[in-house]
Scaffold this motif. Structure first.
Motif, mmCIF file in Angstrom:
data_model
loop_
_atom_site.group_PDB
_atom_site.id
_atom_site.type_symbol
_atom_site.label_atom_id
_atom_site.label_comp_id
_atom_site.label_asym_id
_atom_site.label_seq_id
_atom_site.Cartn_x
_atom_site.Cartn_y
_atom_site.Cartn_z
ATOM 1 N N ARG C 92 0.838 -1.209 0.000
ATOM 2 C CA ARG C 92 0.000 0.000 0.000
ATOM 3 C C ARG C 92 0.865 1.249 0.000
ATOM 4 O O ARG C 92 0.433 2.305 0.448
ATOM 5 C CB ARG C 92 -0.891 0.002 1.247
ATOM 6 N N GLU C 93 2.107 1.107 -0.474
ATOM 7 C CA GLU C 93 3.010 2.256 -0.440
ATOM 8 C C GLU C 93 3.181 2.852 -1.830
ATOM 9 O O GLU C 93 3.184 2.120 -2.821
ATOM 10 C CB GLU C 93 4.383 1.830 0.097
ATOM 11 N N ARG C 113 4.335 -2.743 -5.148
ATOM 12 C CA ARG C 113 4.193 -1.683 -4.156
ATOM 13 C C ARG C 113 2.750 -1.363 -3.790
ATOM 14 O O ARG C 113 2.422 -1.109 -2.655
ATOM 15 C CB ARG C 113 4.844 -0.399 -4.715
ATOM 16 N N PRO D 94 6.559 10.992 -2.349
ATOM 17 C CA PRO D 94 7.016 9.977 -1.388
ATOM 18 C C PRO D 94 8.314 9.353 -1.886
ATOM 19 O O PRO D 94 8.548 9.283 -3.099
ATOM 20 C CB PRO D 94 5.889 8.947 -1.403
ATOM 21 N N GLY D 96 9.580 6.153 -1.266
ATOM 22 C CA GLY D 96 9.660 4.737 -1.598
ATOM 23 C C GLY D 96 10.927 4.066 -1.114
ATOM 24 O O GLY D 96 11.246 2.968 -1.533
ATOM 25 N N ASP D 97 11.695 4.739 -0.293
ATOM 26 C CA ASP D 97 12.943 4.189 0.225
ATOM 27 C C ASP D 97 13.133 4.665 1.659
ATOM 28 O O ASP D 97 12.520 5.643 2.070
ATOM 29 C CB ASP D 97 14.142 4.664 -0.616
ATOM 30 N N THR D 240 1.441 12.361 2.522
ATOM 31 C CA THR D 240 2.103 11.474 1.566
ATOM 32 C C THR D 240 3.546 11.147 1.950
ATOM 33 O O THR D 240 4.099 10.168 1.456
ATOM 34 C CB THR D 240 2.082 12.068 0.138
ATOM 35 N N ASP D 245 8.957 5.654 5.114
ATOM 36 C CA ASP D 245 8.409 4.863 4.000
ATOM 37 C C ASP D 245 7.193 4.036 4.422
ATOM 38 O O ASP D 245 6.870 3.032 3.794
ATOM 39 C CB ASP D 245 9.466 4.011 3.296
ATOM 40 N N ALA D 246 6.483 4.503 5.444
ATOM 41 C CA ALA D 246 5.218 3.876 5.817
ATOM 42 C C ALA D 246 4.052 4.830 5.577
ATOM 43 O O ALA D 246 2.972 4.646 6.145
ATOM 44 C CB ALA D 246 5.252 3.450 7.280
ATOM 45 N N ALA D 247 4.244 5.825 4.727
ATOM 46 C CA ALA D 247 3.199 6.836 4.551
ATOM 47 C C ALA D 247 1.912 6.216 4.011
ATOM 48 O O ALA D 247 0.810 6.578 4.434
ATOM 49 C CB ALA D 247 3.692 7.947 3.633
ATOM 50 N N GLY D 248 2.052 5.278 3.075
ATOM 51 C CA GLY D 248 0.855 4.636 2.532
ATOM 52 C C GLY D 248 0.121 3.868 3.615
ATOM 53 O O GLY D 248 -1.100 3.980 3.769
ATOM 54 N N GLU D 249 0.866 3.090 4.364
ATOM 55 C CA GLU D 249 0.301 2.324 5.462
ATOM 56 C C GLU D 249 -0.373 3.239 6.491
ATOM 57 O O GLU D 249 -1.474 2.958 6.971
ATOM 58 C CB GLU D 249 1.440 1.542 6.148
ATOM 59 N N PHE D 250 0.265 4.358 6.804
ATOM 60 C CA PHE D 250 -0.286 5.280 7.794
ATOM 61 C C PHE D 250 -1.575 5.918 7.271
ATOM 62 O O PHE D 250 -2.567 6.025 8.002
ATOM 63 C CB PHE D 250 0.761 6.345 8.132
ATOM 64 N N ALA D 251 -1.553 6.330 6.016
ATOM 65 C CA ALA D 251 -2.777 6.907 5.438
ATOM 66 C C ALA D 251 -3.899 5.876 5.462
ATOM 67 O O ALA D 251 -5.056 6.198 5.752
ATOM 68 C CB ALA D 251 -2.507 7.374 4.005
ATOM 69 N N ARG D 286 10.347 0.666 10.636
ATOM 70 C CA ARG D 286 10.411 1.814 9.735
ATOM 71 C C ARG D 286 10.643 3.130 10.482
ATOM 72 O O ARG D 286 10.662 4.190 9.879
ATOM 73 C CB ARG D 286 9.109 1.927 8.947
#
Lengths: 308, 308, 308, 308
Positions: C92-93, C113, D94, D96-97, D240, D245-251, D286
């Motif tokens: 989910r990234e 991703r 973002p 990604g790394d 974002t 690199d956990a922004a997607g997970e957090f959102a 992370r």
């Protein structure tokens, strides 16, 4: 059977003639101003035979900035002083990336791919500094002794210019320090490294100085700098890693162990036969001298002296 | 001065003895079931001299799966038929990455690094298929002729197993096709490629078949397969790219042009002297046979036959 | 408090006027010929309110190729049928790389991703195919039902053109299959995926069809497609990953969950308020419609309807 | 309609109770010794309403090391002083790394992906230093003013420890300087950056200080720090890019703009409603606080206050 003295005299003349006709000769390095003035029309080539006879063509007695060619001598010194331990901290594989890339260094946790990319050379200098307390001084000493030229020296202007444009190398050194793979404080290491790069030497000097690689480790005075096995190993690393990310191309075209520098010089080794040094300041996009590569290509074609 | 026949007989015996004492011998390839049964205790080694004399030690007459060793012969065929054109579509630089990586392929727009990684070999086979209409058949033909073994053949079971586990190679082929660097339809290319990989041959067969690389391009019957320059070039590519991402290590330890396969075989060339083939199914983590590398390391140390 | 019907009527007119004055509008996608004819001067924009009222400006009733916008609906279907299991096979990234990159896929062992890059969408379609036996058919069904347009359908010419230029997607699918993350045979999966991408729908259709994302999971008929939590999660993934590698830029400028397609459409969600769909075929270098992004930027600025 | 004061009191109590039952709470940051002593059982959470009312639960008045949370305030200061110019030197995508990767920096020529990875924050501090001559001092000033806590200050021991373990940040700074994207001399920049990271503040302090992000740019005293558009933009970048690199997970889980720090704190914004700050020193792999993420997840689930 001893070959005739100056046996490559005629070949050198022919190579020089053919190189003079090259239409494109690249551009000098421009990352520091002091190198940017190099004239791509300059050209010199020297051969040093096993017995120390040296001769050449063109500007073969003209000193130039040895730059990365010094990495071979720094590696030889560390191996002679310290043996195999060095290989725990630097690899022996071609990099597949430009010579100052941080990408591979990151994926491989601060262990540089090989001792001839900048990161690897910083590790070698770090080790030489720890072993001797004066990495650059010891390097100058071995170059003077092997070339027989006591006037061979650093160019302080080049060293200062490297330092003034040294952010990329500082980044590499700090990055490896963050992995524990640099132990000398970075503000002490970098000056030693920049001084090492700033050696001024001629084709004659460098062809003579590299003689031990053609003599299976034996120095000019007959003593051993390296074991036969170590000399072979350095030649192997030169072949696979000595010309930045064009090592495959160089092996394909020239077929000799070699090390290039952005000052426009290339040192090459014909094991058991001779060493060569060619210089011309115009570089291709990968950082190797266009005319020097062409000259070595022609030399091996005319003499059939490739190792393959 | 002609050397004595079977001049390396005693060396082979000693190498075999030392290899027998190796404590760790790796594990057989396990990506296809048919290779996973390989016994790491099996070992064979053959030397083929320039005149076609061949002799060996251990399982040197036992056929095994040649796998990537065939890539050398496919490349030689394309160069002999088509000259330099091939190098527009495949590079000559070491990959710095595992042998089936897509990463570098993407950064370099579908041009594989060299002809010995899988991507590069697919391009070579694609060209051979376009030139001949039967890439695998032509490959078998040249191997039969040069080895003098008319029974040398594909193993259909291996080819089928490769196809059944061929998603990675299918991905590579489609990916390069998306850049226009594969022209044969992928469903036609892959069977030819898998068939090529499935060649069964012994150490004797492969040492003999590679003889043209030690004879500067000359085939067993005295005719020229390659020019002297082309033979030199293939040797150079073998040295810098022939052992997956261990080419630097191999050059350092062994110092000979060589090509390995995941069947456990390695072919090596001493230009102007002889060719060797060693086989033992146990691989290290980079895909090279542990015992075969050790045997070549010992052979070059005992004979001083490194090119460096 | 119920807002006036067609409350964004005046805003739409103003946005259309401003967009008409845009000097640069990008170029249509050219990877398949059938999209390359798209006219960047075409522009349509529709708003669907929570109660199903829909209205628009410009070409808002003109069907266009939905392309990647369908990825949102495929994901919603899989989550509704299968719950959280999907997230074991796709992340989910944000990808930080172009939408069809293999690099990240390799570093992360075949786990894409997120579900909105092509690799991730292939995994979602693979799961939908396994769950229903007819991934594309089920997708068409939900789009027809939610849009109220029974004529909404695939464009076979687009699907055929995708297939004819499908090497990159074939490479992605085979690559993931080599990691075991695709289970449908690739030759069966790809047609379903290309058919999914070929859906033709208008701004009105897509704004209505996405209504469940603004209604916290509730379908047009009042039943629940998703839980409130699942609807929120899809909106979050749209915000962070919905516009290729411009998600950060889009969030910064527009501040709404959205999904774009290379046909030039973008669907955006104002949770609890409305859904929007904008279309104009001219794309920027990252694959998002220039005029559609500008329209959404103006819309959120004029209405203060950003989620931030 | 004005909400009741302390409207989230009951929710905070329930969240604290649930968090107390968490079986795994991660480990404190260990890259500097001074943080490694953090006790994962500590937990505090504060809510600041729009009018400046602040209340909390647990250790909500306990100062801790703000670390990367300060990056939000540095960015706000630069945008308020200098407007859009900053975005020429740092991206908004973002990464990604991991947060201190050099890889992406190299591929993108020294332009960091966003202002919240270390490289981007160094560029922001570089700009703030150039604009004000005292980046760290101005940062402390705005934090004191907005939190109403004149005792809020740096922790010199933390700053010294960061400097002693600062090789990675030194590498990043020199690397960007080599591209011309750092103008302050690195030996001057790094102390300012380390001082900035060493701010000690409590949940109460940071929730209050971030209030302007919930008030669309308006400071505690009613004046404007940022335009409405700028405040929205910072929130978008936080969503974002704010949690490494956990922004997607957090959102996906929390659905709020947020910024975390390796001291264990996370600041989150509910635009138009309130700001939150949670602290607990145990981090996941992370770099985000396990208990703080869980607390925010529960908070948004219980209140339905996600932006999606």
């Amino acid at each position: 059977m001893s070959p005739a003295p100056h046996r490559f005299r005629a070949v050198l003349d022919r190579v020089a003639e053919e190189v003079a006709a090259l239409p494109h000769r690249g551009s000098p390095a421009d990352y520091i101003p002091v190198l940017a003035d190099g004239d791509p029309r300059r050209f010199g080539m020297a051969v040093a035979e096993l017995d120390g006879t040296v001769y050449g063509v063109g500007d073969w007695r003209q000193p130039f900035s040895a730059q990365s060619i010094t990495k071979v001598f720094a590696l030889a010194l560390v191996l002679s002083l310290d043996g195999e331990g060095m290989w725990q901290r630097v690899g022996r594989e071609p990099s597949g990336d430009p010579f100052n890339s941080l990408v591979q260094l990151e994926y491989e946790n601060g262990i540089p791919r090989n001792p001839f990319i900048n990161a690897g050379a910083l590790v070698v200098t770090d080790r030489l500094q720890a072993l001797t307390g004066d990495a650059a001084g010891r390097l100058r000493e071995v170059l003077r002794t092997e070339s027989g030229n006591p006037a061979l020296d650093f160019d302080p202007q080049v060293a200062a210019s490297e330092a003034a444009h040294g952010d990329r190398n500082a980044a590499l050194a700090h990055f490896m320090a963050s992995y524990g793979n640099i132990v000398t404080p970075v503000p002490e290491l970098l000056p030693a490294y920049f001084q090492q790069c700033s050696i001024e030497a001629s084709c004659a000097d460098l062809a003579l100085a590299a003689g031990f690689l053609a003599r299976h480790g034996i120095r000019a005075d007959g003593s051993a700098l390296l074991t036969r096995s170590q000399a072979k190993q350095i030649n192997a690393v030169m072949l696979t890693c000595g010309t930045y990310d064009a090592a495959g191309e160089f092996a394909y075209r020239v077929g000799l162990p070699a090390k290039s520098g952005v000052g426009g010089g290339i040192v090459a080794v014909v094991p058991g036969v001779c060493t060569l040094c060619v210089w011309s300041p115009g570089l291709d996009r990968r950082g190797n001298s266009v005319a020097a590569m062409a000259a070595l290509d022609r030399f091996t074609t005319l003499t059939n002296l490739s190792i393959f």
